[in-house]
Motif scaffolding. Sequence first.
Motif, PDB file in Angstrom:
ATOM      1  N   ASN A  66       0.826  -1.195   0.000  1.00 32.98           N
ATOM      2  CA  ASN A  66       0.000   0.000   0.000  1.00 32.98           C
ATOM      3  C   ASN A  66       0.869   1.257   0.000  1.00 32.98           C
ATOM      4  O   ASN A  66       1.852   1.327   0.726  1.00 32.98           O
ATOM      5  CB  ASN A  66      -0.897  -0.017   1.250  1.00 32.98           C
ATOM      6  CG  ASN A  66      -1.987   1.011   1.178  1.00 32.98           C
ATOM      7  OD1 ASN A  66      -2.691   1.085   0.191  1.00 32.98           O
ATOM      8  ND2 ASN A  66      -2.122   1.798   2.225  1.00 32.98           N
ATOM      9  N   PRO A  67       0.519   2.244  -0.829  1.00 28.08           N
ATOM     10  CA  PRO A  67       1.286   3.490  -0.810  1.00 28.08           C
ATOM     11  C   PRO A  67       1.215   4.160   0.564  1.00 28.08           C
ATOM     12  O   PRO A  67       0.164   4.172   1.202  1.00 28.08           O
ATOM     13  CB  PRO A  67       0.595   4.350  -1.858  1.00 28.08           C
ATOM     14  CG  PRO A  67      -0.170   3.400  -2.713  1.00 28.08           C
ATOM     15  CD  PRO A  67      -0.533   2.250  -1.827  1.00 28.08           C
ATOM     16  N   SER A  68       2.327   4.718   0.988  1.00 28.08           N
ATOM     17  CA  SER A  68       2.360   5.439   2.266  1.00 28.08           C
ATOM     18  C   SER A  68       1.714   6.807   2.105  1.00 28.08           C
ATOM     19  O   SER A  68       1.539   7.307   0.984  1.00 28.08           O
ATOM     20  CB  SER A  68       3.807   5.611   2.732  1.00 28.08           C
ATOM     21  OG  SER A  68       4.480   6.543   1.896  1.00 28.08           O
ATOM     22  N   ARG A  69       1.402   7.418   3.202  1.00 28.87           N
ATOM     23  CA  ARG A  69       0.825   8.757   3.171  1.00 28.87           C
ATOM     24  C   ARG A  69       1.780   9.723   2.481  1.00 28.87           C
ATOM     25  O   ARG A  69       1.377  10.581   1.700  1.00 28.87           O
ATOM     26  CB  ARG A  69       0.517   9.227   4.590  1.00 28.87           C
ATOM     27  CG  ARG A  69      -0.301  10.517   4.580  1.00 28.87           C
ATOM     28  CD  ARG A  69      -0.267  11.224   5.918  1.00 28.87           C
ATOM     29  NE  ARG A  69      -1.159  12.348   5.941  1.00 28.87           N
ATOM     30  CZ  ARG A  69      -0.933  13.498   5.314  1.00 28.87           C
ATOM     31  NH1 ARG A  69       0.131  13.660   4.573  1.00 28.87           N
ATOM     32  NH2 ARG A  69      -1.789  14.501   5.400  1.00 28.87           N
ATOM     33  N   GLU A  70       3.079   9.593   2.774  1.00 27.84           N
ATOM     34  CA  GLU A  70       4.086  10.474   2.187  1.00 27.84           C
ATOM     35  C   GLU A  70       4.142  10.295   0.674  1.00 27.84           C
ATOM     36  O   GLU A  70       4.247  11.269  -0.076  1.00 27.84           O
ATOM     37  CB  GLU A  70       5.463  10.225   2.811  1.00 27.84           C
ATOM     38  CG  GLU A  70       5.568  10.618   4.267  1.00 27.84           C
ATOM     39  CD  GLU A  70       4.882   9.643   5.244  1.00 27.84           C
ATOM     40  OE1 GLU A  70       4.676   8.455   4.896  1.00 27.84           O
ATOM     41  OE2 GLU A  70       4.516  10.100   6.352  1.00 27.84           O
TER      42      GLU A  70
END
Length: 115
Positions: A35-39
Amino acid sequence: MIFIGYKKCSTCKRISKQMDEKNISYKYREIDKENPSREELESWYQKSGLDIKKFFNTSGKVYRENNLKDKLKTMSLDEKLDLLSKDGMLVKRPILLDGDKIFVGNQVEKYVESF
C-alpha cells in the motif's frame, strides 16, 4: 518506471501487457500488497496536479461500502490522504511513476500509447 496495479484488475493487466509488448522497462508494484504510504500519496498528488479525488477508486467496493462519495465532501486534504494510505484498494489504479511524472487511471494508458 514503477507501475502500480492490482493483478486482478483487467485494466492493469491490459496496460502492463501493452508495456511488455513495447519493451518498456518497469517495476510492477501490487497495490494490495504494498500500500502506498501517506508520504508517497502526498508527493504523487502534489506532482500530478490532479484533484485528490482522482486518486480514489470510486468504483471500488470499499469506496461504496463506506459511502465515501458523501464523506469526502467534508474531509480535509490530510484526512483524505490518511484514508488512502490505510487501504490500497481505495487507491485508483493503475498509477505509473516515471521520474517526476505521475499518471493515474486512464492517463496511464494514454501515456503508454505515446511510446
